[in-house]
Scaffold this motif. Sequence first.
Motif, PDB file in Angstrom:
ATOM      1  N   VAL A 178       9.317   9.493  13.116  1.00 22.48           N
ATOM      2  CA  VAL A 178       9.111   8.498  12.066  1.00 22.48           C
ATOM      3  C   VAL A 178       7.624   8.368  11.731  1.00 22.48           C
ATOM      4  O   VAL A 178       7.234   8.293  10.554  1.00 22.48           O
ATOM      5  N   ILE A 179       6.777   8.379  12.755  1.00 25.28           N
ATOM      6  CA  ILE A 179       5.330   8.276  12.523  1.00 25.28           C
ATOM      7  C   ILE A 179       4.818   9.499  11.773  1.00 25.28           C
ATOM      8  O   ILE A 179       4.019   9.376  10.831  1.00 25.28           O
ATOM      9  N   CYS A 204       5.913   9.208   8.122  1.00 20.10           N
ATOM     10  CA  CYS A 204       5.107   8.228   7.381  1.00 20.10           C
ATOM     11  C   CYS A 204       3.691   8.739   7.145  1.00 20.10           C
ATOM     12  O   CYS A 204       3.064   8.438   6.118  1.00 20.10           O
ATOM     13  N   SER A 205       3.190   9.532   8.084  1.00 20.10           N
ATOM     14  CA  SER A 205       1.858  10.104   7.929  1.00 20.10           C
ATOM     15  C   SER A 205       1.768  11.013   6.714  1.00 20.10           C
ATOM     16  O   SER A 205       0.703  11.139   6.095  1.00 20.10           O
ATOM     17  N   LEU A 251       3.022  10.446   3.907  1.00 22.12           N
ATOM     18  CA  LEU A 251       2.771   9.605   2.737  1.00 22.12           C
ATOM     19  C   LEU A 251       1.294   9.277   2.589  1.00 22.12           C
ATOM     20  O   LEU A 251       0.859   8.836   1.517  1.00 22.12           O
ATOM     21  N   TYR A 297      11.356  15.675   6.447  1.00 24.21           N
ATOM     22  CA  TYR A 297       9.896  15.672   6.536  1.00 24.21           C
ATOM     23  C   TYR A 297       9.251  16.299   5.299  1.00 24.21           C
ATOM     24  O   TYR A 297       8.328  15.723   4.705  1.00 24.21           O
ATOM     25  N   PHE A 351       9.882  13.037   2.531  1.00 25.93           N
ATOM     26  CA  PHE A 351       8.621  12.314   2.683  1.00 25.93           C
ATOM     27  C   PHE A 351       7.454  13.052   2.021  1.00 25.93           C
ATOM     28  O   PHE A 351       6.645  12.440   1.312  1.00 25.93           O
ATOM     29  N   ASN A 368      -5.277   7.702   7.340  1.00 25.69           N
ATOM     30  CA  ASN A 368      -4.229   8.517   7.954  1.00 25.69           C
ATOM     31  C   ASN A 368      -4.589   8.840   9.406  1.00 25.69           C
ATOM     32  O   ASN A 368      -3.735   8.798  10.304  1.00 25.69           O
TER      33      ASN A 368
END
Length: 458
Positions: free
Chosen positions: A242-243, A246-247, A249, A376, A380, A416
């Motif tokens: 999940v991290i 989100c990274s 983005l 991924y 994302f 980031n």
Amino acid sequence: MPELIEDSSAATKTPPPTAVPGRWRQLSLVGGTMLVDSTEAGLINGLFPVIRQALGISLSGLGVLTAAGKIAGVITGPLWVWAARRYSRKSVLAVSSGFWGVFGIGAGFAQNFTQLLVLCTLLSAGYAAAGPLANELIGDLFDSRSRGRAVGVLYGTLNLASSLFAPLLGQLAGFEDGWRWGLWGIGTLNVLVGIALCFWLRDPGTGASEDQLAGLDQATRTAQAKVTRADVAALFRIPSLVILMCSRLLSGHLLLLIFGVVFLVDVYGFSIQVAAAVMLPMGIGFFAGTLLGGVLSDWAVRRNPRNGLVVVLQTAQFAFAVVAFFATQIDYGGIGMFAFFFGLMGLVQGVNPGVNRPMLMAVTLPELRGAAFAVYLNVFEAIAWAMFSLGAGYLGEVIGLQQVFLWVLVILMALNGLFLTLLYPVYGRDVAAVAAELDRRRAQTQDPGGTPPPPSTT
């Protein structure tokens, strides 16, 4: 930030690598599918000033073209992964990244922006299969101690080749309808790659490179690797994954590949041919960076299995933000210094694939890697591409591309790097959970009469 050097004894405790026969040859075929995909996108980005003039498109049109293709990939990427499990990865790659090139040939005949948008979006819908399926294949071809090097070689070679093509493609701007000939040529090459995949690609099967599953035949590995909707949904319960998602983005460096040439043309007044020349040193830098990232990745796994990759990935984000400031916010007059700093940006950006791809493979089970990469890369990362391309296109017309590059390539990339600090407490635990599940499967195979514990949802 944790020290990179720890647990050095772990290198002596790991079993010998599980080598899949012919893995580098198969990697080259997979790379061929990705090369023509990236070259096609590079042609649109690099020659957009000419296309803009020929079809009467505004600067925001480039953002729309890129965003539409990425949004299409959000839908089709997971569908291609599903089709690959139902049929075969080989056939899906041959169609989606090979014969799908007919839409590229069609794009060369576009007479207006609407036609170009539709055909390029259809083209991207097929290309969306290459990322998740290619990375899933790498996970099955190479074990955890060599994946970084394999990913580094693949992505480095791809970007070096693309960068060598970029100045050549830039010369098409000097010919009438040169961009059309470029699309026709690359689309035809795509079809030829599809034919090559049909004849020579050999799929090793799910889990072929895992030490715990060594010696098991492909039918057994496949039987153990059944995927349900609940398994796919469980991907979102893996904290590290999940991290990492989100990274994406916050990965502002994606913008450089879309607007890099246009930035130099609009902000500093270089011609398309001169501006496109910086893509060569950037590609060479990226090639060197991916090789460096691959070596650092495999070394970091040996020296600090728990957090070594996190240290390397986080450092790369901070380094990019620093270099991007000097590459985009200072007018050096000539193209030479821009080429130098674009090369440095390519170097530090190139470290990422050889680190984040092996990290994703390490925290997901073999049969779920395709789905994980689809989310991924096709969800994302596609959302990030869409946000950056649309935002930069419209904001570039309002506040200028230089300010856009400052906020996205410098400030956002620094944020980031800070965000990736969240990986330190969870990454090692997620890797250990995958290893435990593979050990369980091995034990179950060796003692089929026993009563194994329920499968892990990791």
